[in-house]
Design a protein around this motif. Structure first.
Motif, PDB file in Angstrom:
ATOM      1  N   ASN A 213     -14.952   0.430  -1.976  1.00  0.00           N
ATOM      2  CA  ASN A 213     -15.798   1.279  -1.130  1.00  0.00           C
ATOM      3  C   ASN A 213     -15.891   2.714  -1.655  1.00  0.00           C
ATOM      4  OD1 ASN A 213     -16.851  -0.537   0.746  1.00  0.00           O
ATOM      5  ND2 ASN A 213     -14.932  -0.547   1.907  1.00  0.00           N
ATOM      6  N   GLN A 214     -14.841   3.123  -2.359  1.00  0.00           N
ATOM      7  CA  GLN A 214     -14.847   4.445  -2.979  1.00  0.00           C
ATOM      8  C   GLN A 214     -15.740   4.443  -4.232  1.00  0.00           C
ATOM      9  OE1 GLN A 214     -10.803   5.543  -3.677  1.00  0.00           O
ATOM     10  NE2 GLN A 214     -11.230   7.709  -4.022  1.00  0.00           N
TER      11      GLN A 214
ATOM     12  N   GLN B 155      -7.907   9.069  -1.296  1.00  0.00           N
ATOM     13  CA  GLN B 155      -8.678   8.567  -0.159  1.00  0.00           C
ATOM     14  C   GLN B 155      -7.844   8.628   1.120  1.00  0.00           C
ATOM     15  OE1 GLN B 155     -10.067   4.691  -1.218  1.00  0.00           O
ATOM     16  NE2 GLN B 155     -11.590   4.570   0.417  1.00  0.00           N
TER      17      GLN B 155
ATOM     18  N   SER C 271      -0.178  -4.744   5.662  1.00  0.00           N
ATOM     19  CA  SER C 271       0.588  -5.861   6.228  1.00  0.00           C
ATOM     20  C   SER C 271       1.985  -5.418   6.621  1.00  0.00           C
ATOM     21  CB  SER C 271       0.668  -6.990   5.208  1.00  0.00           C
ATOM     22  OG  SER C 271       1.149  -6.510   3.979  1.00  0.00           O
TER      23      SER C 271
ATOM     24  N   ASP D   4     -12.386   6.451 -16.287  1.00  0.00           N
ATOM     25  CA  ASP D   4     -10.974   6.669 -16.631  1.00  0.00           C
ATOM     26  C   ASP D   4     -10.205   5.363 -16.839  1.00  0.00           C
ATOM     27  OD1 ASP D   4     -11.212   9.416 -16.462  1.00  0.00           O
ATOM     28  OD2 ASP D   4     -10.809   9.413 -14.307  1.00  0.00           O
ATOM     29  N   SER D   5     -10.880   4.237 -16.623  1.00  0.00           N
ATOM     30  CA  SER D   5     -10.196   2.960 -16.789  1.00  0.00           C
ATOM     31  C   SER D   5      -9.825   2.742 -18.244  1.00  0.00           C
ATOM     32  CB  SER D   5     -11.104   1.829 -16.295  1.00  0.00           C
ATOM     33  OG  SER D   5     -10.928   0.667 -17.080  1.00  0.00           O
TER      34      SER D   5
ATOM     35  N   ASP E  78      -4.396   1.330 -16.025  1.00  0.00           N
ATOM     36  CA  ASP E  78      -5.249   1.423 -14.836  1.00  0.00           C
ATOM     37  C   ASP E  78      -4.475   1.576 -13.529  1.00  0.00           C
ATOM     38  OD1 ASP E  78      -7.443   1.252 -16.409  1.00  0.00           O
ATOM     39  OD2 ASP E  78      -8.276  -0.551 -15.464  1.00  0.00           O
TER      40      ASP E  78
ATOM     41  N   VAL F 102      -2.571  -4.905 -14.277  1.00  0.00           N
ATOM     42  CA  VAL F 102      -3.674  -4.755 -13.344  1.00  0.00           C
ATOM     43  C   VAL F 102      -4.797  -3.957 -14.004  1.00  0.00           C
ATOM     44  CG1 VAL F 102      -4.283  -3.638 -11.152  1.00  0.00           C
ATOM     45  CG2 VAL F 102      -2.083  -4.824 -11.395  1.00  0.00           C
ATOM     46  N   ASN F 103      -6.054  -4.354 -13.809  1.00  0.00           N
ATOM     47  CA  ASN F 103      -7.132  -3.480 -14.269  1.00  0.00           C
ATOM     48  C   ASN F 103      -8.103  -3.147 -13.144  1.00  0.00           C
ATOM     49  OD1 ASN F 103      -9.339  -5.255 -14.146  1.00  0.00           O
ATOM     50  ND2 ASN F 103      -9.024  -5.973 -16.224  1.00  0.00           N
ATOM     51  N   LEU F 104      -8.796  -2.055 -13.313  1.00  0.00           N
ATOM     52  CA  LEU F 104      -9.644  -1.545 -12.235  1.00  0.00           C
ATOM     53  C   LEU F 104     -10.875  -2.404 -11.987  1.00  0.00           C
ATOM     54  CD1 LEU F 104      -9.791   2.363 -12.398  1.00  0.00           C
ATOM     55  CD2 LEU F 104      -9.292   0.966 -10.396  1.00  0.00           C
ATOM     56  N   GLU F 105     -11.550  -2.841 -13.053  1.00  0.00           N
ATOM     57  CA  GLU F 105     -12.840  -3.514 -12.851  1.00  0.00           C
ATOM     58  C   GLU F 105     -12.687  -4.849 -12.128  1.00  0.00           C
ATOM     59  OE1 GLU F 105     -11.541  -2.675 -15.755  1.00  0.00           O
ATOM     60  OE2 GLU F 105     -11.562  -4.348 -17.172  1.00  0.00           O
TER      61      GLU F 105
ATOM     62  N   ASP G 125      -1.529  -6.786   1.367  1.00  0.00           N
ATOM     63  CA  ASP G 125      -2.037  -5.444   1.071  1.00  0.00           C
ATOM     64  C   ASP G 125      -3.008  -5.392  -0.112  1.00  0.00           C
ATOM     65  OD1 ASP G 125      -0.638  -4.452   3.149  1.00  0.00           O
ATOM     66  OD2 ASP G 125       0.560  -3.033   1.976  1.00  0.00           O
TER      67      ASP G 125
ATOM     68  N   ALA H 281      -6.186  -2.881  -0.423  1.00  0.00           N
ATOM     69  CA  ALA H 281      -6.256  -1.842  -1.457  1.00  0.00           C
ATOM     70  C   ALA H 281      -7.528  -2.012  -2.295  1.00  0.00           C
ATOM     71  CB  ALA H 281      -5.019  -1.908  -2.358  1.00  0.00           C
TER      72      ALA H 281
ATOM     73  N   HIS I  30     -10.588  -0.849  -0.332  1.00  0.00           N
ATOM     74  CA  HIS I  30     -10.669   0.623  -0.308  1.00  0.00           C
ATOM     75  C   HIS I  30     -11.219   1.153  -1.627  1.00  0.00           C
ATOM     76  CE1 HIS I  30      -8.974   1.654   3.540  1.00  0.00           C
ATOM     77  NE2 HIS I  30      -7.862   0.981   3.320  1.00  0.00           N
ATOM     78  N   LEU I  31     -10.698   0.634  -2.730  1.00  0.00           N
ATOM     79  CA  LEU I  31     -11.138   1.108  -4.047  1.00  0.00           C
ATOM     80  C   LEU I  31     -12.622   0.808  -4.254  1.00  0.00           C
ATOM     81  CD1 LEU I  31      -8.045   0.120  -6.210  1.00  0.00           C
ATOM     82  CD2 LEU I  31      -8.921   2.449  -5.876  1.00  0.00           C
TER      83      LEU I  31
ATOM     84  N   LEU J 244      -6.510   5.759  -4.547  1.00  0.00           N
ATOM     85  CA  LEU J 244      -6.134   5.355  -3.187  1.00  0.00           C
ATOM     86  C   LEU J 244      -5.462   6.509  -2.446  1.00  0.00           C
ATOM     87  CD1 LEU J 244      -4.846   1.732  -3.885  1.00  0.00           C
ATOM     88  CD2 LEU J 244      -6.763   2.349  -2.396  1.00  0.00           C
TER      89      LEU J 244
ATOM     90  N   LEU K 213       0.812  -1.223   0.000  1.00  0.00           N
ATOM     91  CA  LEU K 213       0.000   0.000   0.000  1.00  0.00           C
ATOM     92  C   LEU K 213       0.839   1.264   0.000  1.00  0.00           C
ATOM     93  CD1 LEU K 213      -3.119  -0.524   2.319  1.00  0.00           C
ATOM     94  CD2 LEU K 213      -3.118   0.359  -0.013  1.00  0.00           C
TER      95      LEU K 213
ATOM     96  N   LEU L  90      -3.550  -9.611  -8.232  1.00  0.00           N
ATOM     97  CA  LEU L  90      -4.047  -8.548  -9.105  1.00  0.00           C
ATOM     98  C   LEU L  90      -3.761  -8.786 -10.587  1.00  0.00           C
ATOM     99  CD1 LEU L  90      -3.153  -5.454  -6.870  1.00  0.00           C
ATOM    100  CD2 LEU L  90      -5.451  -6.274  -7.408  1.00  0.00           C
TER     101      LEU L  90
ATOM    102  N   PHE M  36     -17.041   5.671 -11.849  1.00  0.00           N
ATOM    103  CA  PHE M  36     -15.692   5.464 -11.306  1.00  0.00           C
ATOM    104  C   PHE M  36     -14.749   4.898 -12.365  1.00  0.00           C
ATOM    105  CE2 PHE M  36     -12.398   3.276  -8.824  1.00  0.00           C
ATOM    106  CZ  PHE M  36     -12.127   4.181  -7.821  1.00  0.00           C
TER     107      PHE M  36
END
Lengths: 233, 233
Positions: B183-184, A184, A197, B195-196, A173, B149-152, B173, B177, B180-181, A181, A151, B8, B192
């Motif tokens: 929940n945002q 936030q 962690s 921009d992906s 992405d 890595v991708n957002l969706e 982690d 992470a 958090h993403l 992140l 993180l 990821l 959201f």
């Protein structure tokens, strides 16, 4: 517009080209925070090594030896991985041979880049300014933790994406996720990282003071640059 | 308490053990969303393949061929990668041979796990419930985009971590992470993701309707499970 990308782990470096980029290597807890602090306090150079033995071999040549394994100072080394150790007057003008669990690997995998620089929250704005002085695209390489995403390095990458958003556009992405992140987390990064962690692991070693310091932005204005395998400012 | 971890990118799979875990493979846009939709509409089985040729070879044996390359339906195949194509009555009780850019690779790298199941927002709660029926630790494997890595997929992983938070604890982690993403993002995931890189790429193909549908939670209660290389419910 130039682009910015984020490699969340050194294990993903084969997916990125570096020859046309300035690479920012980041290992917030704590290698690149220590390096930044050391240069801000007048160290002459830092030579990063993957192996402890290679560091030790330079001890006879007048180098200070520095580094950690699994969050702890290496036995027999002069310096560990707390930034506060690098604020020492006696280090002024000296040379350091440095090894870390993750940071050095991230540097090694970035070889071939247009330029390799060292980033941390401690020199965040200086790094952002530096990246605007040329047309190179940017790649932030997160040291992570034994190949895994962490993180704190991701938050630094996100901070840089946020700071440069008028001048660079995300390539993929990962920079977008990192930026979300960071936005936030930015109002209280120590609190945000309490479930991390790595922070939990380090908290067991009782180094809250280090963690807090390493998450503080813009303490210094130095930008260490790698040239011929040696970091200098 | 059992643990949950998130890989990821398939390129990081070597860092994870799978033999003691249930693996949830996710490729939101759009392979695992299509698979979920297909089973919800009565398909008998889906056999995933890395190569298009292997899919085509089954055509003579009465299989429907399905799949995409770079977001587009494969020429000569019966079905593409839009979930709406899988709502067809004529597919009821039929078998599909399926290939995708990223999803199939994620499945291939999960072989050896206690169990491999297919997750998407469309069957999110059903997957969460399924994971609570045994003591296996959980690993969410994000298909990503060509190793990146991708957002969706990360958001889906985060949704699962959030939904299971009383019953599983994050191993590392990446799940933190992702959570958090999510929940945002959860109040408006379509926004959201604007921009992906993947969504921008797909938007060019004009498939907003697919994107919107693939981000809708709990349309179906099926949980496809891989047995001997074949997905069934």
């Amino acid at each position: 517009m130039k682009t910015i990308d984020v490699c969340l782990s050194p294990e993903l470096m084969h997916l990125y080209t570096v020859h046309d980029r300035t690479v920012v290597v980041v290992d917030i807890l704590r290698a690149t925070s220590c390096m930044t602090t050391a240069f801000a306090h007048g160290i002459a150079s830092i030579t990063p090594f993957a192996k402890m033995e290679d560091c030790l071999a330079l001890k006879d040549k007048g180098y200070f030896t520095a580094g950690e394994r699994d969050g702890k100072k290496v036995e027999g080394f002069d310096l560990g991985n707390s930034p506060f150790e690098y604020m020492d007057e006696k280090l002024k003008g000296q040379k350091i041979a440095f090894t870390t669990t993750n940071g050095t690997q991230a540097i090694a995998k970035s070889i071939g880049a247009q330029e390799i620089i060292i980033g941390s929250f401690l020199n965040l704005s200086a790094v952002a300014d530096y990246l605007l002085t040329d047309a190179n695209n940017v790649l932030v390489v997160c040291a992570g933790w034994k190949g895994r995403v962490n993180l704190e390095d991701t938050l630094f990458a996100g901070a840089l994406v946020e700071l440069l958003k008028e001048h660079t556009q995300p390539d993929c992405d990962a920079p977008v996720a990192a930026q979300h992140l960071y936005n936030q987390a930015k109002h209280d990064m120590v609190d945000f990282l309490k479930d991390s962690s790595h922070v939990r692991r380090l908290a067991k070693l009782n180094i809250y003071k280090d963690i807090q310091f390493c998450l503080t932005a813009d303490q210094y204005t130095v930008v260490p640059v790698l040239k011929d395998g040696v970091l200098a400012v």
